[in-house]
Design a protein around this motif. Structure first.
Motif, PDB file in Angstrom:
ATOM      1  N   ALA A  51     -37.460  52.093  64.229  1.00 10.80           N
ATOM      2  CA  ALA A  51     -37.391  51.499  62.897  1.00 10.80           C
ATOM      3  C   ALA A  51     -38.684  50.780  62.551  1.00 10.80           C
ATOM      4  O   ALA A  51     -39.466  50.403  63.418  1.00 10.80           O
ATOM      5  N   CYS A 105     -37.483  45.781  71.985  1.00 12.86           N
ATOM      6  CA  CYS A 105     -38.444  46.253  70.988  1.00 12.86           C
ATOM      7  C   CYS A 105     -38.952  47.646  71.367  1.00 12.86           C
ATOM      8  O   CYS A 105     -39.399  48.404  70.507  1.00 12.86           O
ATOM      9  N   GLN A 141     -38.794  42.143  59.980  1.00 10.39           N
ATOM     10  CA  GLN A 141     -38.985  40.947  60.794  1.00 10.39           C
ATOM     11  C   GLN A 141     -38.984  41.403  62.268  1.00 10.39           C
ATOM     12  O   GLN A 141     -39.647  42.360  62.598  1.00 10.39           O
ATOM     13  N   ASP A 142     -38.257  40.744  63.120  1.00  9.25           N
ATOM     14  CA  ASP A 142     -38.173  41.182  64.504  1.00  9.25           C
ATOM     15  C   ASP A 142     -37.079  42.228  64.669  1.00  9.25           C
ATOM     16  O   ASP A 142     -36.133  42.293  63.871  1.00  9.25           O
ATOM     17  N   TRP A 143     -37.209  43.039  65.731  1.00  7.20           N
ATOM     18  CA  TRP A 143     -36.149  43.979  66.069  1.00  7.20           C
ATOM     19  C   TRP A 143     -34.861  43.192  66.307  1.00  7.20           C
ATOM     20  O   TRP A 143     -34.875  42.047  66.764  1.00  7.20           O
ATOM     21  N   GLU A 144     -33.730  43.803  66.004  1.00  2.00           N
ATOM     22  CA  GLU A 144     -32.446  43.115  66.180  1.00  2.00           C
ATOM     23  C   GLU A 144     -31.365  44.139  66.487  1.00  2.00           C
ATOM     24  O   GLU A 144     -30.916  44.875  65.600  1.00  2.00           O
ATOM     25  N   TYR A 163     -29.584  51.929  67.861  1.00  2.00           N
ATOM     26  CA  TYR A 163     -30.199  52.068  66.542  1.00  2.00           C
ATOM     27  C   TYR A 163     -29.971  53.481  66.013  1.00  2.00           C
ATOM     28  O   TYR A 163     -30.239  54.472  66.696  1.00  2.00           O
ATOM     29  N   TYR A 214     -30.679  48.321  58.096  1.00  2.00           N
ATOM     30  CA  TYR A 214     -30.717  48.927  59.421  1.00  2.00           C
ATOM     31  C   TYR A 214     -29.282  49.192  59.879  1.00  2.00           C
ATOM     32  O   TYR A 214     -28.439  48.290  59.830  1.00  2.00           O
ATOM     33  N   GLN A 262     -32.512  53.795  59.251  1.00  2.00           N
ATOM     34  CA  GLN A 262     -33.006  52.778  58.328  1.00  2.00           C
ATOM     35  C   GLN A 262     -33.013  53.363  56.923  1.00  2.00           C
ATOM     36  O   GLN A 262     -33.326  54.535  56.717  1.00  2.00           O
ATOM     37  N   GLN A 292     -32.944  43.220  56.245  1.00  2.00           N
ATOM     38  CA  GLN A 292     -34.100  42.366  56.447  1.00  2.00           C
ATOM     39  C   GLN A 292     -35.071  42.554  55.281  1.00  2.00           C
ATOM     40  O   GLN A 292     -35.191  43.655  54.747  1.00  2.00           O
ATOM     41  N   TRP A 320     -39.181  47.538  61.503  1.00  2.00           N
ATOM     42  CA  TRP A 320     -38.522  46.241  61.331  1.00  2.00           C
ATOM     43  C   TRP A 320     -39.368  45.341  60.429  1.00  2.00           C
ATOM     44  O   TRP A 320     -40.546  45.122  60.686  1.00  2.00           O
TER      45      TRP A 320
END
Length: 371
Positions: free
Chosen positions: A316, A162, A320-323, A336, A354, A339, A369, A318
């Motif tokens: 980014a 993250c 939801q959660d970072w991925e 990364y 993303y 976006q 997301q 995000w």
């Protein structure tokens, strides 16, 4: 039935009198970018005095924080020390590159807690602080887990992501984001840009039959994009209709001369086919958008502070959660890249695309997301 009002900024039909959400975001951003040094100092002082309100998402402190961070890069060590003293561990971005004494305070709090939720927040904070001691601590917790680890879903090395980095079992660090950020801005008609969002393609999606699109094309040889380390063109190609319905990200391999090899994909429900919801007018809006690469870098969290900005590099926003996707070829976590907010391209759409890539294997991943 036609709507009664129109946005005075862009003319979008509305059901209420006032600015549309995109024009309102842009107005607020322009206001923050025009703050004087005295105004910035006043907001920093107020944030320090009322830092306890930040964790509860109370305004004006919450809005001021994101604008100070995202638009002015003006979160000071004094703010970070105040947050630590008050036990404020959200938003974790407040601790980005905090000084060593703040990092030690976070480490002490993390090693002292027995609560899994607090440990989760503190690992995120430590990830954004991100120095050598942060790595050392998270590595120790990965190799020798505390009791609260059983209640968490992922290891400390994933929490490190993250903050834009991670590490392996030997403690070797890998950077996952870039320390430069550019935004995409609306250009003049016919303006030449090294970046293109939403280039039309002729080939069609095997799932829905809709037209594929080059969602991002960028020429790394442009001086502004040298930070990416790409001596050529990167192209990220997917189906704009199906990318949000796939079992995992969409992948393609790119060649520096602009070539693309799209990898096979699978729908999340295992079905072979689905309907195409992208209408011809939506596809036209997607591929005829006016976005070009901005002329100068912006703060690293510029795209993380709002829902109406498309960026390359930095951090980014995000949903939801970072991925961070594992490269399907070498298995390493991808970096990364960018976006793209769907609603900036097609009205009425939701969520964010993303884009990440593996520089070694020249493979791109694209994942969607939304709330």
């Amino acid at each position: 039935m036609s709507l009664k009002y129109t946005c005075p900024g862009c003319g979008t039909p509305l059901g209420y009198d006032g600015l549309c959400w995109k024009c309102k975001c842009e107005q607020e951003r322009k206001t923050a970018l025009a703050w004087t040094p005295e105004q910035i100092a006043a907001k920093q002082k107020n944030l320090i005095q009322n830092i306890h309100r930040l964790a509860d998402m109370e305004d004006p402190e919450c809005t001021d924080f994101w604008q100070l961070l995202g638009y002015r890069d003006a979160i000071t060590p004094e703010i970070q020390r105040a947050a630590l003293a008050a036990g404020v561990f959200w938003p974790c971005e407040i601790y980005y590159h905090a000084p060593a004494d703040v990092g030690e305070g976070l480490i002490h709090a993390l090693l002292s807690t027995e609560d899994s939720s607090e440990a989760s927040n503190l690992m995120c904070c430590l990830a954004f602080q991100g120095d050598g001691r942060a790595l050392e601590t998270l590595l120790e917790l990965e190799n020798h887990p505390r009791s609260w680890r059983k209640k968490l879903y992922v290891d400390p090395s994933i929490y490190a992501q993250c903050g834009g980095w991670t590490f392996n079992k030997k403690g070797q660090r890998t950077q996952l984001n870039f320390d430069t950020c550019f935004s995409f801005v609306k250009g003049a008609p016919g303006e030449v840009s090294p970046v293109r969002i939403g280039r039309a393609r002729e080939d069609t999606c095997p799932h829905c039959g809709g037209r594929m699109a080059d969602m991002l094309v960028l020429d790394g040889r442009d001086e502004r994009l040298k930070f990416l380390g790409l001596d050529g063109i990167l192209t990220a190609t997917c189906c704009p209709n199906c990318v949000g319905f796939l079992k995992g990200p969409a992948f393609n391999r790119f060649t520096l001369d602009g070539g693309v090899e799209v990898f096979p994909s699978e729908l999340f429900d295992g079905a072979g086919k689905m309907d195409c919801y992208v209408r011809p007018e939506d596809y036209r809006s997607l591929t005829e958008n006016p976005f070009v690469l901005g002329g100068a870098p912006v703060p690293l969290f510029y795209g993380a502070a709002c829902d109406d900005v498309n960026t390359a590099g930095g951090f980014a926003n995000w949903v939801q959660d970072w991925e961070y996707t594992a490269c399907p070829h070498c298995g390493k976590p991808m970096k990364y890249l960018a976006q793209i907010q769907w609603d900036t391209l097609m009205d009425g759409t939701e969520g964010t695309l993303y884009i990440e890539f593996c520089p070694d294997c020249q493979i791109v991943s694209m994942q969607h997301q939304q709330t």
